[in-house]
Design a protein around this motif. Structure first.
Motif, PDB file in Angstrom:
ATOM      1  N   THR A 101     -29.093  39.763 -52.088  1.00 35.45           N
ATOM      2  CA  THR A 101     -29.865  38.532 -52.167  1.00 35.45           C
ATOM      3  C   THR A 101     -29.698  37.931 -53.560  1.00 35.45           C
ATOM      4  N   LEU A 102     -29.713  36.621 -53.629  1.00 38.51           N
ATOM      5  CA  LEU A 102     -29.620  35.944 -54.927  1.00 38.51           C
ATOM      6  C   LEU A 102     -30.998  35.705 -55.525  1.00 38.51           C
ATOM      7  N   ASP A 103     -32.067  35.911 -54.749  1.00 31.15           N
ATOM      8  CA  ASP A 103     -33.414  35.604 -55.221  1.00 31.15           C
ATOM      9  C   ASP A 103     -34.418  36.587 -54.619  1.00 31.15           C
TER      10      ASP A 103
ATOM     11  N   VAL B 188     -19.701  35.443 -53.635  1.00 32.49           N
ATOM     12  CA  VAL B 188     -20.815  34.974 -54.455  1.00 32.49           C
ATOM     13  C   VAL B 188     -20.350  33.754 -55.237  1.00 32.49           C
TER      14      VAL B 188
ATOM     15  N   LYS C  92     -19.642  31.308 -58.167  1.00 29.71           N
ATOM     16  CA  LYS C  92     -19.385  31.648 -59.573  1.00 29.71           C
ATOM     17  C   LYS C  92     -20.609  31.421 -60.452  1.00 29.71           C
ATOM     18  N   ARG C  93     -21.384  30.385 -60.172  1.00 33.14           N
ATOM     19  CA  ARG C  93     -22.548  30.105 -61.010  1.00 33.14           C
ATOM     20  C   ARG C  93     -23.664  31.143 -60.830  1.00 33.14           C
ATOM     21  N   GLN C  94     -23.546  32.024 -59.840  1.00 32.49           N
ATOM     22  CA  GLN C  94     -24.539  33.062 -59.589  1.00 32.49           C
ATOM     23  C   GLN C  94     -24.074  34.456 -60.006  1.00 32.49           C
TER      24      GLN C  94
ATOM     25  N   LYS D 271     -26.002  37.296 -61.971  1.00 35.12           N
ATOM     26  CA  LYS D 271     -27.038  38.106 -61.327  1.00 35.12           C
ATOM     27  C   LYS D 271     -26.502  39.443 -60.832  1.00 35.12           C
TER      28      LYS D 271
END
Length: 48
Positions: A4-6, A28, A30-32, A35
């Motif tokens: 999960t990203l959040d 995923v 690139k801007r994430q 994490k």
């Protein structure tokens, strides 16, 4: 493997008993990537 990203949002939806909206991705964004610092696929964590 599912990630999960959040986690906060996921937890809030689950506690509220609301269906969790999701989007399946092949990679995923690139801007994430900041994490994802796991070296063992999330088997353990380090609190920063």
């Amino acid at each position: 493997m599912i990630f999960t990203l959040d986690n906060r949002r996921l937890y809030a939806f689950q506690k509220a008993g609301v269906e969790v909206p999701y989007q399946k991705l092949d990679a995923v964004p690139k801007r994430q990537m900041f994490k994802f610092t796991t070296t063992n696929n999330g088997a353990s964590i380090n609190i920063r």
